[in-house]
Scaffold this active site. Sequence first.
Site, PDB file in Angstrom:
ATOM      1  N   HIS A  82       1.008  -1.272  -0.008  1.00 26.94           N
ATOM      2  CA  HIS A  82       0.156   0.009   0.022  1.00 26.94           C
ATOM      3  C   HIS A  82       0.915   1.137  -0.009  1.00 26.94           C
ATOM      4  O   HIS A  82       0.788   2.142  -0.578  1.00 26.94           O
ATOM      5  CB  HIS A  82      -0.878   0.056   1.304  1.00 26.94           C
ATOM      6  CG  HIS A  82      -1.351   1.346   1.613  1.00 26.94           C
ATOM      7  ND1 HIS A  82      -2.677   1.951   0.614  1.00 26.94           N
ATOM      8  CD2 HIS A  82      -1.209   2.400   2.455  1.00 26.94           C
ATOM      9  CE1 HIS A  82      -3.021   3.030   1.257  1.00 26.94           C
ATOM     10  NE2 HIS A  82      -2.104   3.286   2.336  1.00 26.94           N
ATOM     11  N   ASP A 111       7.601  22.792 -25.062  1.00 26.67           N
ATOM     12  CA  ASP A 111       7.259  21.352 -24.890  1.00 26.67           C
ATOM     13  C   ASP A 111       8.523  21.124 -23.620  1.00 26.67           C
ATOM     14  O   ASP A 111       9.064  22.314 -23.281  1.00 26.67           O
ATOM     15  CB  ASP A 111       7.532  20.086 -25.888  1.00 26.67           C
ATOM     16  CG  ASP A 111       7.092  18.846 -25.481  1.00 26.67           C
ATOM     17  OD1 ASP A 111       7.292  18.354 -24.322  1.00 26.67           O
ATOM     18  OD2 ASP A 111       6.031  18.486 -26.441  1.00 26.67           O
ATOM     19  N   TRP A 147       7.402  -0.567   3.938  1.00 21.15           N
ATOM     20  CA  TRP A 147       7.871   0.005   2.751  1.00 21.15           C
ATOM     21  C   TRP A 147       9.536   0.447   3.383  1.00 21.15           C
ATOM     22  O   TRP A 147      10.322   0.668   2.192  1.00 21.15           O
ATOM     23  CB  TRP A 147       7.111   1.045   2.466  1.00 21.15           C
ATOM     24  CG  TRP A 147       7.089   2.427   3.008  1.00 21.15           C
ATOM     25  CD1 TRP A 147       6.552   2.647   4.165  1.00 21.15           C
ATOM     26  CD2 TRP A 147       8.100   3.558   2.538  1.00 21.15           C
ATOM     27  NE1 TRP A 147       6.911   3.981   4.474  1.00 21.15           N
ATOM     28  CE2 TRP A 147       7.792   4.575   3.316  1.00 21.15           C
ATOM     29  CE3 TRP A 147       8.499   3.865   1.607  1.00 21.15           C
ATOM     30  CZ2 TRP A 147       8.448   5.897   3.417  1.00 21.15           C
ATOM     31  CZ3 TRP A 147       9.454   5.069   1.605  1.00 21.15           C
ATOM     32  CH2 TRP A 147       9.048   6.072   2.559  1.00 21.15           C
ATOM     33  N   SER A 174      13.240   6.428 -13.182  1.00 22.54           N
ATOM     34  CA  SER A 174      12.236   7.208 -13.864  1.00 22.54           C
ATOM     35  C   SER A 174      12.129   8.383 -13.098  1.00 22.54           C
ATOM     36  O   SER A 174      11.953   9.661 -13.652  1.00 22.54           O
ATOM     37  CB  SER A 174      10.879   6.114 -13.512  1.00 22.54           C
ATOM     38  OG  SER A 174       9.884   7.089 -14.008  1.00 22.54           O
ATOM     39  N   SER A 175      11.925   8.667 -11.758  1.00 28.51           N
ATOM     40  CA  SER A 175      11.953   9.888 -11.119  1.00 28.51           C
ATOM     41  C   SER A 175      13.147  10.915 -11.382  1.00 28.51           C
ATOM     42  O   SER A 175      12.780  12.013 -11.697  1.00 28.51           O
ATOM     43  CB  SER A 175      11.944   9.632  -9.594  1.00 28.51           C
ATOM     44  OG  SER A 175      10.794   9.070  -9.302  1.00 28.51           O
ATOM     45  N   HIS A 258      13.502  11.438   4.383  1.00 35.23           N
ATOM     46  CA  HIS A 258      12.756  12.662   4.884  1.00 35.23           C
ATOM     47  C   HIS A 258      12.404  13.551   3.586  1.00 35.23           C
ATOM     48  O   HIS A 258      11.454  14.304   3.472  1.00 35.23           O
ATOM     49  CB  HIS A 258      13.410  13.457   6.087  1.00 35.23           C
ATOM     50  CG  HIS A 258      12.221  14.224   6.566  1.00 35.23           C
ATOM     51  ND1 HIS A 258      11.201  13.894   7.336  1.00 35.23           N
ATOM     52  CD2 HIS A 258      12.067  15.404   6.543  1.00 35.23           C
ATOM     53  CE1 HIS A 258      10.444  14.960   7.558  1.00 35.23           C
ATOM     54  NE2 HIS A 258      10.967  15.855   7.128  1.00 35.23           N
ATOM     55  N   GLU A 260      12.037  13.012   0.697  1.00 33.73           N
ATOM     56  CA  GLU A 260      10.960  12.149   0.003  1.00 33.73           C
ATOM     57  C   GLU A 260       9.644  12.793   0.447  1.00 33.73           C
ATOM     58  O   GLU A 260       8.768  12.958  -0.374  1.00 33.73           O
ATOM     59  CB  GLU A 260      11.082  10.699   0.229  1.00 33.73           C
ATOM     60  CG  GLU A 260       9.893  10.102  -0.588  1.00 33.73           C
ATOM     61  CD  GLU A 260       9.698  10.023  -1.808  1.00 33.73           C
ATOM     62  OE1 GLU A 260      10.663  10.359  -2.381  1.00 33.73           O
ATOM     63  OE2 GLU A 260       8.691   9.809  -2.259  1.00 33.73           O
ATOM     64  N   TYR A 262       8.877  15.829   1.493  1.00 31.25           N
ATOM     65  CA  TYR A 262       8.654  17.121   0.758  1.00 31.25           C
ATOM     66  C   TYR A 262       8.603  16.763  -0.727  1.00 31.25           C
ATOM     67  O   TYR A 262       8.163  18.093  -1.389  1.00 31.25           O
ATOM     68  CB  TYR A 262       9.970  17.852   1.204  1.00 31.25           C
ATOM     69  CG  TYR A 262       9.738  18.162   2.914  1.00 31.25           C
ATOM     70  CD1 TYR A 262       8.782  19.120   3.274  1.00 31.25           C
ATOM     71  CD2 TYR A 262      10.450  17.846   3.723  1.00 31.25           C
ATOM     72  CE1 TYR A 262       8.632  19.233   4.749  1.00 31.25           C
ATOM     73  CE2 TYR A 262      10.478  17.699   4.903  1.00 31.25           C
ATOM     74  CZ  TYR A 262       9.555  18.742   5.573  1.00 31.25           C
ATOM     75  OH  TYR A 262       9.278  18.551   6.933  1.00 31.25           O
ATOM     76  N   SER A 273      -0.827  27.357  -4.042  1.00 32.59           N
ATOM     77  CA  SER A 273      -0.639  28.547  -4.416  1.00 32.59           C
ATOM     78  C   SER A 273      -1.214  29.167  -5.587  1.00 32.59           C
ATOM     79  O   SER A 273      -1.219  30.453  -5.853  1.00 32.59           O
ATOM     80  CB  SER A 273       0.756  29.018  -4.430  1.00 32.59           C
ATOM     81  OG  SER A 273       1.188  28.319  -2.920  1.00 32.59           O
ATOM     82  N   HIS A 307      14.938  12.408  12.949  1.00 33.88           N
ATOM     83  CA  HIS A 307      13.733  12.283  13.716  1.00 33.88           C
ATOM     84  C   HIS A 307      12.711  10.760  13.563  1.00 33.88           C
ATOM     85  O   HIS A 307      11.833  10.972  14.336  1.00 33.88           O
ATOM     86  CB  HIS A 307      12.908  13.641  13.673  1.00 33.88           C
ATOM     87  CG  HIS A 307      12.231  13.875  12.298  1.00 33.88           C
ATOM     88  ND1 HIS A 307      12.301  15.184  11.745  1.00 33.88           N
ATOM     89  CD2 HIS A 307      11.439  12.985  11.653  1.00 33.88           C
ATOM     90  CE1 HIS A 307      11.664  14.996  10.697  1.00 33.88           C
ATOM     91  NE2 HIS A 307      11.316  13.717  10.365  1.00 33.88           N
ATOM     92  N   HIS A 308      13.025  10.439  12.469  1.00 43.32           N
ATOM     93  CA  HIS A 308      12.502   9.197  12.421  1.00 43.32           C
ATOM     94  C   HIS A 308      13.033   8.127  13.153  1.00 43.32           C
ATOM     95  O   HIS A 308      12.667   6.933  13.066  1.00 43.32           O
ATOM     96  CB  HIS A 308      12.584   8.724  10.706  1.00 43.32           C
ATOM     97  CG  HIS A 308      11.984   9.669  10.025  1.00 43.32           C
ATOM     98  ND1 HIS A 308      10.734   9.616   9.449  1.00 43.32           N
ATOM     99  CD2 HIS A 308      12.473  10.719   9.393  1.00 43.32           C
ATOM    100  CE1 HIS A 308      10.150  10.575   8.661  1.00 43.32           C
ATOM    101  NE2 HIS A 308      11.458  11.204   8.535  1.00 43.32           N
ATOM    102  N   THR A 333       7.028  26.599   7.133  1.00 42.55           N
ATOM    103  CA  THR A 333       5.721  26.014   6.841  1.00 42.55           C
ATOM    104  C   THR A 333       4.455  26.793   7.616  1.00 42.55           C
ATOM    105  O   THR A 333       3.484  27.228   6.803  1.00 42.55           O
ATOM    106  CB  THR A 333       5.549  24.675   7.685  1.00 42.55           C
ATOM    107  OG1 THR A 333       6.667  23.717   7.517  1.00 42.55           O
ATOM    108  CG2 THR A 333       4.254  24.037   7.172  1.00 42.55           C
ATOM    109  N   LYS A 336       3.885  29.712   5.071  1.00 36.13           N
ATOM    110  CA  LYS A 336       3.135  29.299   4.039  1.00 36.13           C
ATOM    111  C   LYS A 336       1.587  29.451   4.436  1.00 36.13           C
ATOM    112  O   LYS A 336       0.890  29.973   3.514  1.00 36.13           O
ATOM    113  CB  LYS A 336       3.462  27.827   3.419  1.00 36.13           C
ATOM    114  CG  LYS A 336       4.726  28.166   2.883  1.00 36.13           C
ATOM    115  CD  LYS A 336       5.036  26.699   2.364  1.00 36.13           C
ATOM    116  CE  LYS A 336       5.967  26.755   1.041  1.00 36.13           C
ATOM    117  NZ  LYS A 336       5.624  27.357  -0.217  1.00 36.13           N
ATOM    118  N   ARG A 455       1.240   0.657  15.368  1.00 39.14           N
ATOM    119  CA  ARG A 455       0.864   0.373  13.746  1.00 39.14           C
ATOM    120  C   ARG A 455       1.236  -0.739  13.361  1.00 39.14           C
ATOM    121  O   ARG A 455       2.090  -1.552  14.049  1.00 39.14           O
ATOM    122  CB  ARG A 455       1.777   1.714  13.134  1.00 39.14           C
ATOM    123  CG  ARG A 455       3.372   1.671  13.064  1.00 39.14           C
ATOM    124  CD  ARG A 455       3.788   3.085  12.302  1.00 39.14           C
ATOM    125  NE  ARG A 455       3.547   2.916  10.966  1.00 39.14           N
ATOM    126  CZ  ARG A 455       4.582   3.471  10.197  1.00 39.14           C
ATOM    127  NH1 ARG A 455       5.580   4.095  10.620  1.00 39.14           N
ATOM    128  NH2 ARG A 455       4.433   3.316   8.923  1.00 39.14           N
TER     129      ARG A 455
END
Lengths: 530, 275, 185
Positions: A82, A111, A147, A174-175, A258, A260, A262, A273, A307-308, A333, A336, A455
């Site tokens: 998932h 293009d 994951w 790809s990314s 991390h 990732e 963002y 925006s 922090h993870h 943040t 924003k 979890r």
Amino acid sequence: MSTAAAPALDDHDHDHHAGPSPGLIRWLVTTNHKDIGTLYLLFSLTMFFVGGAMALVIRAELFQPGLQIVNPHFFNQMTTLHALVMIFGAVMPAFVGLANWLLPMMIGAPDMALPRMNNWSFWIMPFAFTLLLSTLFQAGGGPAGGWTLYPPLALQTGNAFPFVILAIHMMGISSIMGAINVIATILNLRAPGMTLMKMPLFVWTWLITAFLLIAVMPVLAGSVTMLLTDKYFGTSFFNAGGGGDPVMFQHIFWFFGHPEVYIMILPAFGVVSQIIPTFARKPLFGYASMVYATSSIAFLSFIVWGHHMFTVGMPLAGELFYMYATMLIAVPTGVKVFNWVSTMWRGAMTFETPMLFAIAFVILFTIGGFSGLMLAIAPADFQYQDTYFVVAHFHYVLVPGAVFSIMAAVYYWLPKWTGHMYNERLGKIHFWLSVVGVNVLFFPQHFLGLAGMPRRIPDYALQFTEFNMISTVGAFLFGFSQLLFLYNVVQTIRGGAKATDQVWEGAHGLEWTLPSPPPYHTFTTAPEVK
Amino acid sequence: MTTSRIAQAGAIATGGALLAWSAVAHADFALNMTPGATAISHEVYGLHMLIFWICVVIGVVVFGVMFWSIYHHRKSRGVVPAQFHESTLIEILWTVVPMLILIIMAVPATKTLIRMADARDAELTIKVTGYQWRWHYQYLNENLGFFSTLSTPQAQIHNDAAKGEHYLLEVDQRLVVPVGKKIRVLTTASDVIHSWWVPALALKKDAIPGFINESWTLIDKPGIYRGQCAELCGKDHGFMPIVVEAVPEAEFQQWVATMKASKLNTLTASGGKTL
Amino acid sequence: MEIQETTPISISVANRRLVKRLLLITVAMFGFGFAMVPIYDVLCAITGLNGKTGGRVAAVESSAVDEARTITVEFIASLNVGAPWEFTPQVNRMQVHPGQYYQTHYLARNLTGHALVGQAIPSVAPGLAAQHFQKIECFCFTRQIFQPEEGREMPVVFRIDPNLPPDVHTVTLSYTFFRVDDAGG
């Protein structure tokens, strides 16, 4: 200023002046940014339903205590896949799709800068996900170690393992190709007068996101390569017995992981925006500060990965550093969010579906931001870590955050892309069902986490029953509401009221100067931006 | 297979919604973290509530302004949109003020974190080893060690029997500890990474194969405190609970004597074969 | 912007140059992922992350034995999954003075009827003390080969560095035994 018509694109003048190839082959060989954008978006929508079905299996099992529907091993495969499907298959490709459609039209380019690479970077994706999902049908099943692929558990994966690693490599390639294309397009193909500080914010956020992508996707590739060699080639990067360290994987992984996060939210900031000023009929408040805030968030994202991992047993100094650095992210943040609210302030607002999703984004993303701030506080994080509180937190930033922004974007630009207005009434129904469903789904998970539910468990103690039931009801409500979205999009593609060129009364920007739908090739002559 | 499961799940979910709402009347909805049983856990709870209320206040202010604006600045009320779009002063203000709020949060958080890291001068050291899927406890001061395994019957898990009060949170051998004594906890693992978590003690520490991690607790009042493995560790991750029983010193000594004589006493290191 | 002054040809040149640079960043970041391995090891050595101790320390004269200070050293032993040994410290704890050398043993016995190769991995708690736990001789420096059902004593010669932070009173040394021959997990 040369007028040079900027066809810009080296060796494909042939494609450039022709229309689309006939039939289905068009989609296979296309180098047109609009076609590729469409492919990405449709792929993302498909993966959104695949990943969503897995989420419903998870929620159905958790509807009540005891093992009902699936066994724990299959449950773990569902949680693992998932996440991989939603992150790499749904959210990221959706933003790449939006980038493909919109960046050239927003900066007045004909293009993307590298159209052939663009074709490859899309067509890798279906193969990557076929590989990944095929593991479900292998003996021993798919990956079940989460994951995050933490060793040594991930190394216990059976024959699915090399498939998963290869799939991740393909997604990464790809990314990276997509990111290179975005950067080249934005830096080299802007129309005359389109200075960096005149670019729409969506372009800015994507430019920064693309840099994040090329900085961290290779690190992920490195870390999964090390996993692969540890499992099959006798290296000991993460095996303590051979002099390695399993915790090191977590450092390398979250150095990718991390930023990732963002990568999945900065383009969402960009979308919101664009939308809020349109429906507030008022220019975006604090454009420059938005750019600086986005850059600060991107910078900070590289120094907060610890922090993870507050519970892995870091030295005190490390814990303090990561705690302070993480808390700092609240500042840009916050800027924003304040800017969005100030944009609405004394505007003349209307509330069409894109605006509703954008407003919900601001509120619900901010709630996810608040729980993020709570998680930053290391002593409290020891209690939150790996509980449903964390699950609630990141789903708040990813579902009513990233996913709502994607839906807002689709409603907002779909009339431009197709030339037809979507069904506004159906859009609003979809919005209200989604916003109610998503909160019924995820809000109780805060309570579950605080009450002590870990979890990634298929079964739970009795005191967690009620909120799990409510959460599951919300999940099915949210999940099935998305069929309305599908229906609305399909109907809009097939026909509907003719959309004007500007579509929205308050819309500004180059893409709204084009016809709806725009011709196959746009801005073959660069517009002049004042 | 999956599709039919989903269909089945859908049926359960929709049909069960009614059931859920009828259950609501009897449920004790636990909404929040508990203050716990140690000085540290009280501090952590205090921090949690402090930051929660700060967030609530910020949220009320920001969303309040937003909703006021949404109500009053609607086009349908015939307002003319203003065109202002920047103010350096206000940008500086809403950068600096949040910084100050963060500092207010960081001070107590730092103090608590430093206290949590201080495992010195413990009177008792317990080594906790995670296995797939059970825990082993070893009292370093005594020659005592034993496994602690989920005791909930499979029949309850598979819905063949009514679920007991402590469903999934009960073990065959509890970790018995004395109250009022500082206990040092060393966590490690034998196979994959686990995480030893007892919410009431505000203690969560990863158990990593090959390495030991240090933490500590000091329980004030006798009681039974339940927790679970908090790091995904494979198939039965959800089925390796932790039960800590805090008892007065005398009772603890008595328990140690009984356990040492029992055949359950297996030090990990000498039990290679049995593992 | 200089880009607009250019002709289409030079845009494709600019594209190519930019792509090259970006690919270079990509490759460099791939390398950085691997570079994190030695960087991490250095950080571990400095901070005692995971209680990793350094390797062999050259024996030096016990110049400054701090008789006034007594440290409790605890010894623990763990077996990783699939390591069929019996493995225990000879003593559970020792009182030591910083600066003085001490010797102790771990006992290991192969429980199987065939030869095994094992590797012991040390870890010290608190992590702060790891770099101050100096080993002159240790069975963990090399792989250990055990004949069928062989049991033996394995020595550790160590001292606590007198520079150990003054607020540390207890140090725990842990060894986890891993099976490292091909058949091992």
